[in-house]
Design a protein around this motif. Structure first.
Motif, PDB file in Angstrom:
ATOM      1  N   MET A  12       4.265  -5.912  -5.659  1.00 41.36           N
ATOM      2  CA  MET A  12       3.704  -6.011  -6.797  1.00 41.36           C
ATOM      3  C   MET A  12       3.710  -4.455  -7.400  1.00 41.36           C
ATOM      4  O   MET A  12       3.589  -4.223  -8.557  1.00 41.36           O
ATOM      5  N   ILE A  13       3.808  -3.467  -6.490  1.00 44.08           N
ATOM      6  CA  ILE A  13       3.808  -2.256  -6.885  1.00 44.08           C
ATOM      7  C   ILE A  13       5.086  -1.705  -7.715  1.00 44.08           C
ATOM      8  O   ILE A  13       4.943  -0.968  -8.753  1.00 44.08           O
ATOM      9  N   SER A  14       6.098  -2.434  -7.437  1.00 43.39           N
ATOM     10  CA  SER A  14       7.337  -2.095  -8.220  1.00 43.39           C
ATOM     11  C   SER A  14       7.357  -2.375  -9.551  1.00 43.39           C
ATOM     12  O   SER A  14       8.246  -2.277 -10.478  1.00 43.39           O
ATOM     13  N   ASN A  46       6.694   8.484  -5.368  1.00 39.22           N
ATOM     14  CA  ASN A  46       8.000   8.854  -6.200  1.00 39.22           C
ATOM     15  C   ASN A  46       8.084   8.406  -7.534  1.00 39.22           C
ATOM     16  O   ASN A  46       8.983   8.852  -8.022  1.00 39.22           O
ATOM     17  N   ASN A  47       7.071   7.814  -8.086  1.00 42.54           N
ATOM     18  CA  ASN A  47       7.091   7.484  -9.523  1.00 42.54           C
ATOM     19  C   ASN A  47       6.064   7.891 -10.225  1.00 42.54           C
ATOM     20  O   ASN A  47       5.749   7.314 -11.357  1.00 42.54           O
ATOM     21  N   ASN A  48       5.265   8.846  -9.713  1.00 44.09           N
ATOM     22  CA  ASN A  48       4.276   9.451 -10.350  1.00 44.09           C
ATOM     23  C   ASN A  48       3.164   8.525 -10.949  1.00 44.09           C
ATOM     24  O   ASN A  48       2.667   8.426 -12.312  1.00 44.09           O
ATOM     25  N   GLY A  53       3.786   1.468   3.755  1.00 44.78           N
ATOM     26  CA  GLY A  53       4.608   2.449   3.455  1.00 44.78           C
ATOM     27  C   GLY A  53       5.297   2.487   2.196  1.00 44.78           C
ATOM     28  O   GLY A  53       5.543   3.299   1.267  1.00 44.78           O
ATOM     29  N   GLN A  54       5.890   1.540   1.780  1.00 46.59           N
ATOM     30  CA  GLN A  54       6.783   1.062   0.579  1.00 46.59           C
ATOM     31  C   GLN A  54       5.823   1.324  -0.572  1.00 46.59           C
ATOM     32  O   GLN A  54       6.197   1.663  -1.734  1.00 46.59           O
ATOM     33  N   VAL A  55       4.629   0.823  -0.608  1.00 49.10           N
ATOM     34  CA  VAL A  55       3.662   1.184  -1.521  1.00 49.10           C
ATOM     35  C   VAL A  55       3.073   2.681  -1.839  1.00 49.10           C
ATOM     36  O   VAL A  55       3.401   3.150  -3.068  1.00 49.10           O
ATOM     37  N   TRP A 105       3.570  10.891   1.230  1.00 48.92           N
ATOM     38  CA  TRP A 105       3.547   9.482   0.710  1.00 48.92           C
ATOM     39  C   TRP A 105       5.054   9.394   0.210  1.00 48.92           C
ATOM     40  O   TRP A 105       5.606   8.241   0.394  1.00 48.92           O
ATOM     41  N   ALA A 106       5.714  10.222  -0.153  1.00 56.99           N
ATOM     42  CA  ALA A 106       7.125  10.222  -0.763  1.00 56.99           C
ATOM     43  C   ALA A 106       7.891   9.907   0.343  1.00 56.99           C
ATOM     44  O   ALA A 106       8.932   9.172   0.039  1.00 56.99           O
ATOM     45  N   ASN A 107       7.841  10.198   1.511  1.00 56.60           N
ATOM     46  CA  ASN A 107       8.597   9.743   2.504  1.00 56.60           C
ATOM     47  C   ASN A 107       8.096   8.501   3.554  1.00 56.60           C
ATOM     48  O   ASN A 107       8.412   8.216   4.408  1.00 56.60           O
ATOM     49  N   ALA A 108       7.243   7.564   2.940  1.00 54.52           N
ATOM     50  CA  ALA A 108       6.459   6.867   3.594  1.00 54.52           C
ATOM     51  C   ALA A 108       7.202   5.501   3.566  1.00 54.52           C
ATOM     52  O   ALA A 108       6.929   4.217   4.347  1.00 54.52           O
TER      53      ALA A 108
END
Length: 195
Positions: free
Chosen positions: A66-68, A101-103, A93-95, A188-191
């Motif tokens: 859902m985060i995307s 990465n998307n502010n 991690g993807q969350v 978190w940007a690299n998680a």
């Protein structure tokens, strides 16, 4: 449904709402697609990129992507019992990577504990979250939105008695001030490589 009705009744916004329901009613998933804006809404479709996404069950983060659905620069509200310190360990991690990465403005609230322990009735959890939504969305001045929510709660629940109305009033008051904004760590940007 109450949220979109309040927006439609008390702003000049055009509104539209679609709801996706799970086949099992109790404990099933509901996805609410609420659209509102200054221009007429002439098409009908589910929203797959939203300015605001709320997750009412933290377990869903590992089951559903859902985060995307949050637009870059949008807001993500998560109902969870986790402290800010626990987020790094608990969030997939993807969350974390998507948020960083998307502010994405990331807000947490423990609506479940507020409903069950502070107010004493798990059924008012969604009312706590509705109040949080209006506090974040800036569609109406916060105090006006709270007043309209209370009027809607009175109308919806007075047949069940003043005690039920008062529980909903308490949930509305609790939700508006229980939000915690998370300062997103740069790492978190690299998680996204971790599950």
């Amino acid at each position: 449904k109450n949220s979109i009705k309040i927006i439609g009744d008390h702003t000049d916004k055009y509104i539209q709402a679609y709801f996706q329901y799970d086949s099992k009613k109790t404990s099933g998933i509901t996805i609410s697609h609420l659209r509102f804006g200054d221009s007429p809404i002439k098409s009908s479709y589910y929203i797959n990129k939203a300015n605001f996404v709320a997750c009412h069950n933290s377990a869903y983060l590992k089951k559903y992507d859902m985060i995307s659905d949050v637009k870059p620069g949008g807001t993500f509200l998560l109902d969870c019992a986790w402290s800010i310190e626990e987020l790094d360990e608990k969030l997939p991690g993807q969350v974390k990577a998507y948020i960083a990465n998307n502010n994405v403005k990331f807000i947490i609230i423990d609506a479940t504990t507020i409903a069950t322990k502070q107010i004493g009735n798990a059924k008012v959890k969604n009312t706590v979250l509705q109040s949080a939504f209006f506090s974040l969305a800036n569609i109406l001045p916060k105090d006006e939105a709270i007043e309209y929510m209370k009027k809607a709660a009175y109308k919806s629940y007075i047949k069940k008695g003043q005690a039920i109305v008062d529980l909903n009033y308490a949930a509305i008051d609790a939700g508006k001030d229980a939000l915690v904004e998370v300062q997103v760590p740069a790492e978190w940007a690299n998680a996204g490589q971790t599950p």
